[in-house]
Write a protein that holds these residues in place. Structure first.
Motif, mmCIF file in Angstrom:
data_model
loop_
_atom_site.group_PDB
_atom_site.id
_atom_site.type_symbol
_atom_site.label_atom_id
_atom_site.label_comp_id
_atom_site.label_asym_id
_atom_site.label_seq_id
_atom_site.Cartn_x
_atom_site.Cartn_y
_atom_site.Cartn_z
ATOM 1 N N VAL A 168 21.255 -47.564 18.301
ATOM 2 C CA VAL A 168 21.141 -48.297 19.553
ATOM 3 C C VAL A 168 19.730 -48.037 20.084
ATOM 4 C CG1 VAL A 168 22.003 -48.467 21.908
ATOM 5 C CG2 VAL A 168 23.604 -48.079 20.042
ATOM 6 N N GLU A 169 19.006 -49.124 20.363
ATOM 7 C CA GLU A 169 17.632 -48.940 20.854
ATOM 8 C C GLU A 169 17.499 -49.482 22.266
ATOM 9 O OE1 GLU A 169 14.268 -49.472 18.496
ATOM 10 O OE2 GLU A 169 15.346 -49.513 16.585
ATOM 11 N N SER A 170 16.893 -48.682 23.115
ATOM 12 C CA SER A 170 16.593 -49.121 24.474
ATOM 13 C C SER A 170 15.087 -49.299 24.586
ATOM 14 C CB SER A 170 17.076 -48.083 25.483
ATOM 15 O OG SER A 170 16.266 -46.930 25.411
ATOM 16 N N THR A 171 14.623 -49.707 25.766
ATOM 17 C CA THR A 171 13.183 -49.850 25.954
ATOM 18 C C THR A 171 12.474 -48.511 25.809
ATOM 19 O OG1 THR A 171 13.563 -49.710 28.336
ATOM 20 C CG2 THR A 171 13.263 -51.909 27.416
ATOM 21 N N LYS A 172 13.204 -47.404 25.939
ATOM 22 C CA LYS A 172 12.508 -46.115 25.857
ATOM 23 C C LYS A 172 12.829 -45.272 24.638
ATOM 24 C CE LYS A 172 15.619 -43.539 28.930
ATOM 25 N NZ LYS A 172 15.929 -42.143 28.861
ATOM 26 N N SER A 173 13.962 -45.517 23.950
ATOM 27 C CA SER A 173 14.280 -44.620 22.841
ATOM 28 C C SER A 173 15.209 -45.244 21.804
ATOM 29 C CB SER A 173 14.897 -43.324 23.368
ATOM 30 O OG SER A 173 16.165 -43.610 23.930
ATOM 31 N N VAL A 174 15.347 -44.534 20.702
ATOM 32 C CA VAL A 174 16.257 -44.915 19.626
ATOM 33 C C VAL A 174 17.320 -43.836 19.519
ATOM 34 C CG1 VAL A 174 16.444 -45.474 17.186
ATOM 35 C CG2 VAL A 174 14.284 -45.837 18.376
ATOM 36 N N LEU A 202 26.949 -58.331 20.061
ATOM 37 C CA LEU A 202 25.872 -57.381 20.401
ATOM 38 C C LEU A 202 24.530 -57.770 19.803
ATOM 39 C CD1 LEU A 202 27.490 -53.830 20.276
ATOM 40 C CD2 LEU A 202 27.058 -55.295 22.258
ATOM 41 N N SER A 203 24.548 -58.561 18.727
ATOM 42 C CA SER A 203 23.271 -58.946 18.106
ATOM 43 C C SER A 203 22.427 -59.766 19.062
ATOM 44 C CB SER A 203 23.522 -59.753 16.833
ATOM 45 O OG SER A 203 24.333 -59.012 15.968
ATOM 46 N N GLY A 204 23.073 -60.704 19.741
ATOM 47 C CA GLY A 204 22.325 -61.576 20.646
ATOM 48 C C GLY A 204 22.323 -61.100 22.084
ATOM 49 N N ALA A 205 23.280 -60.254 22.430
ATOM 50 C CA ALA A 205 23.395 -59.812 23.828
ATOM 51 C C ALA A 205 23.651 -58.306 23.896
ATOM 52 C CB ALA A 205 24.511 -60.583 24.529
ATOM 53 N N PRO A 206 22.686 -57.510 23.426
ATOM 54 C CA PRO A 206 22.892 -56.051 23.415
ATOM 55 C C PRO A 206 23.062 -55.457 24.818
ATOM 56 C CG PRO A 206 20.612 -56.598 22.880
ATOM 57 C CD PRO A 206 21.374 -57.881 22.884
ATOM 58 N N GLU A 207 22.636 -56.224 25.843
ATOM 59 C CA GLU A 207 22.761 -55.716 27.211
ATOM 60 C C GLU A 207 24.218 -55.536 27.624
ATOM 61 O OE1 GLU A 207 21.258 -58.531 26.315
ATOM 62 O OE2 GLU A 207 22.147 -60.227 27.410
ATOM 63 N N GLN A 208 25.170 -56.126 26.845
ATOM 64 C CA GLN A 208 26.593 -55.911 27.133
ATOM 65 C C GLN A 208 26.958 -54.439 27.020
ATOM 66 O OE1 GLN A 208 29.113 -58.419 24.795
ATOM 67 N NE2 GLN A 208 28.419 -60.285 25.820
ATOM 68 N N LEU A 209 26.195 -53.725 26.204
ATOM 69 C CA LEU A 209 26.433 -52.303 26.037
ATOM 70 C C LEU A 209 26.185 -51.533 27.332
ATOM 71 C CD1 LEU A 209 25.595 -51.007 22.565
ATOM 72 C CD2 LEU A 209 25.957 -49.469 24.454
ATOM 73 N N VAL A 235 18.172 -52.921 24.103
ATOM 74 C CA VAL A 235 17.550 -54.185 23.698
ATOM 75 C C VAL A 235 17.861 -54.556 22.245
ATOM 76 C CG1 VAL A 235 15.696 -54.037 25.387
ATOM 77 C CG2 VAL A 235 15.371 -53.011 23.130
ATOM 78 N N PHE A 236 18.426 -53.619 21.493
ATOM 79 C CA PHE A 236 18.726 -53.906 20.085
ATOM 80 C C PHE A 236 19.814 -52.960 19.596
ATOM 81 C CE2 PHE A 236 17.957 -52.957 15.542
ATOM 82 C CZ PHE A 236 18.139 -54.228 15.015
ATOM 83 N N VAL A 237 20.787 -53.523 18.866
ATOM 84 C CA VAL A 237 21.838 -52.704 18.259
ATOM 85 C C VAL A 237 21.859 -52.993 16.763
ATOM 86 C CG1 VAL A 237 24.289 -52.130 18.234
ATOM 87 C CG2 VAL A 237 23.201 -52.787 20.385
ATOM 88 N N ASP A 238 21.718 -51.944 15.988
ATOM 89 C CA ASP A 238 21.807 -52.050 14.536
ATOM 90 C C ASP A 238 23.248 -51.703 14.161
ATOM 91 O OD1 ASP A 238 21.043 -52.236 11.831
ATOM 92 O OD2 ASP A 238 20.748 -50.064 11.743
#
Lengths: 365, 126
Positions: free
Chosen positions: B59-65, B83-90, B39-42
């Motif tokens: 890389v952050e998912s709904t369950k972990s960092v 990836l900033s707007g569409a991290p689900e591409q990962l 859900v988020f990529v730094d």
């Protein structure tokens, strides 16, 4: 890449009657409260979450305990042990309630299904079942059944294909029904912020029941979506927003307390806190970007620590970070105030926000 | 588990594709599956100098960092802006649209020290 292991691996020696069904559906299994349960299915947590908001999903929540109290004294036992007032409801209805210790800490939060005049099915959290039984007695019938939660705006429509009687149960109503000759119980309860029905089905029939609900169009959903859904709905999770040192008043759940009834464990401490006002309160927090705030993040106002985040994640509906956390009352913060959340050495701007986060309030700016 | 034959891998589940003196870096199919929904990529900063095992963001998912580690030493010369707007591409395309960054490699010879596809497969199946 390396995972940030925030929790030690836990033993998971209990399996749901639906275990084989989950594996066949491709579930990713994880330990949870001593159980091995589905975290997600191949659609993934975010898709499962969104389908619960738009259509219907089916959760296996068999890890919740069922402690059965029967007999003429069952009412008095529960009325004396738990915070809520059973006089507010009656047979055929469900009630959310708390078990406190003498300091008014919430030992567990519980749903009671008042199934029949002298039969109560008390449903504690997985890891608290023995603690609850120590306080109220009863028989642990957890292993005899599965509990299947069908949730979402189309949950009743989907469930009606399988069990029309169950699908018609009212909100916070409880009814007994037969499914293929097996005695089941349905309740209009859930943990997602959506309408829905939870069904207790005997272990033997449960796999076929779950498969039928999925075939009727409810997407299987795991604990990952259950957690993001309950967080958007700002529903507390024991071990996070409730637990040792946390009272119902701090958690904003004064309505769970039957103030007009005589005695229950923790009453004196709770009365004292009601007199002075809680020293901290649970608040909603919304961040601007997608980065999820996490449990343990420090809440800062003007550089001063005023609280701690108890749960945080990404909101699939709002597409930003959301969190719940305790904020010191004396900080005097109100909705709309800006704070900073310290996440692993970095500062994440957030705003104190109304809850639930979802659905958003109509007409809110 | 998808492990393309034309890539090299780190034991921390990053992949590397050599393109001249640059490498493109991402996380493997195995890694994205273990993470769950991202859900988020730094992202790392363009221009940052990294050593082997240094941080390439999170890389952050709904369950972990999870931290992303540099599989090779060099300078970050590009990051995947999508990836900033569409991290689900990962999750959807870890070896393609889900790439994380490009590194100008200090010593291209170090690529040979990374795992080949067979060795990486053995690692994930251990």
């Amino acid at each position: 890449m390396a995972a940030d292991e925030t929790t030690a691996p836990e033993a998971a020696d209990r399996r749901s009657p639906l275990h084989e069904v989950h594996l066949a559906l491709g579930a990713k299994m994880v330990p949870f409260g001593g159980w091995e349960m589905p975290l997600s299915y191949p659609n993934g947590t975010v898709a499962e979450h969104r389908v619960c908001r738009s259509d219907a999903v089916a959760f296996d929540v068999s890890h919740l305990g069922t402690v059965r109290l029967e007999g003429s004294d069952a009412f008095d036992v529960l009325q004396g042990a738990l915070t809520n007032d059973l006089h507010r409801i009656g047979p055929g209805r469900a009630q959310y309630t708390h078990l406190l210790d003498e300091e008014a800490s919430v030992l567990d939060d519980i749903i009671i299904w008042w199934v029949a005049p002298e039969r109560f099915d008390v449903m504690p959290n997985a890891s608290n079942t023995s603690r609850v039984r120590a306080a109220i007695g009863g028989i642990d019938v957890t292993a005899e059944r599965a509990v299947i939660a069908v949730q979402g705006p189309r949950a009743r429509e989907r469930l009606a294909v399988v069990a029309p009687e169950a699908a018609a149960v009212g909100r916070f109503r409880v009814l007994e029904f037969d499914w293929k000759g097996a005695p089941c119980v349905a309740a209009g309860t859930g943990y997602t912020g959506e309408d829905g029905v939870e069904c207790a089905v005997p272990a033997e029939q449960a796999p076929a029941f779950f498969e039928a609900v999925v075939a009727a169009g409810a997407m299987p959903a795991g604990l990952g979506a259950r957690d993001t859904l309950r967080l958007e709905a700002a529903l507390p999770l024991h071990g996070h927003e409730l637990g040792p040192g946390i009272t119902p008043l701090q958690a904003g759940l004064g309505w769970v307390v039957g103030w007009d009834k005589s005695e229950f464990t923790g009453r004196a401490a709770l009365d004292a806190e009601r007199e002075t006002g809680p020293r901290r309160r649970l608040a909603g927090l919304v961040t601007e970007g997608r980065q999820p705030p996490r449990e343990g993040a420090v809440i800062l106002a003007d550089g001063q620590m005023v609280g701690t985040v108890t749960s945080g994640n990404f909101s699939p509906m709002l597409e930003c970070g959301i969190a719940l956390g305790f904020v010191d009352t004396e900080a005097g913060l109100t909705q709309g105030d800006s704070v900073a959340l310290e996440v692993r050495g970095r500062s994440l701007p957030a705003v104190i926000s109304p809850t639930p986060f979802w659905p958003p309030k109509k007409g809110a700016s | 588990m998808n492990i393309p034959e034309d890539l090299r891998y780190s034991s921390d589940h990053e992949w590397v594709r050599l393109e001249g003196t640059r490498v493109r870096v991402g996380i493997t199919d195995y890694a994205q599956d273990a993470l769950g929904d991202v859900v988020f990529v730094d992202l790392p900063a363009v221009g940052a100098e990294v050593s082997v095992g240094g941080s390439l963001g999170e890389v952050e998912s709904t369950k972990s960092v999870s931290e992303v580690y540099a599989p090779v030493a060099g300078v970050v010369v590009a990051v995947n802006p999508e990836l900033s707007g569409a991290p689900e591409q990962l999750n959807a395309d870890p070896y393609g649209d889900g790439w994380i960054c490009e590194i100008e490699v200090a010593d291209p010879g170090t690529i040979d020290t990374l795992l080949d596809p067979g060795a990486y497969r053995a690692l994930t199946e251990a």
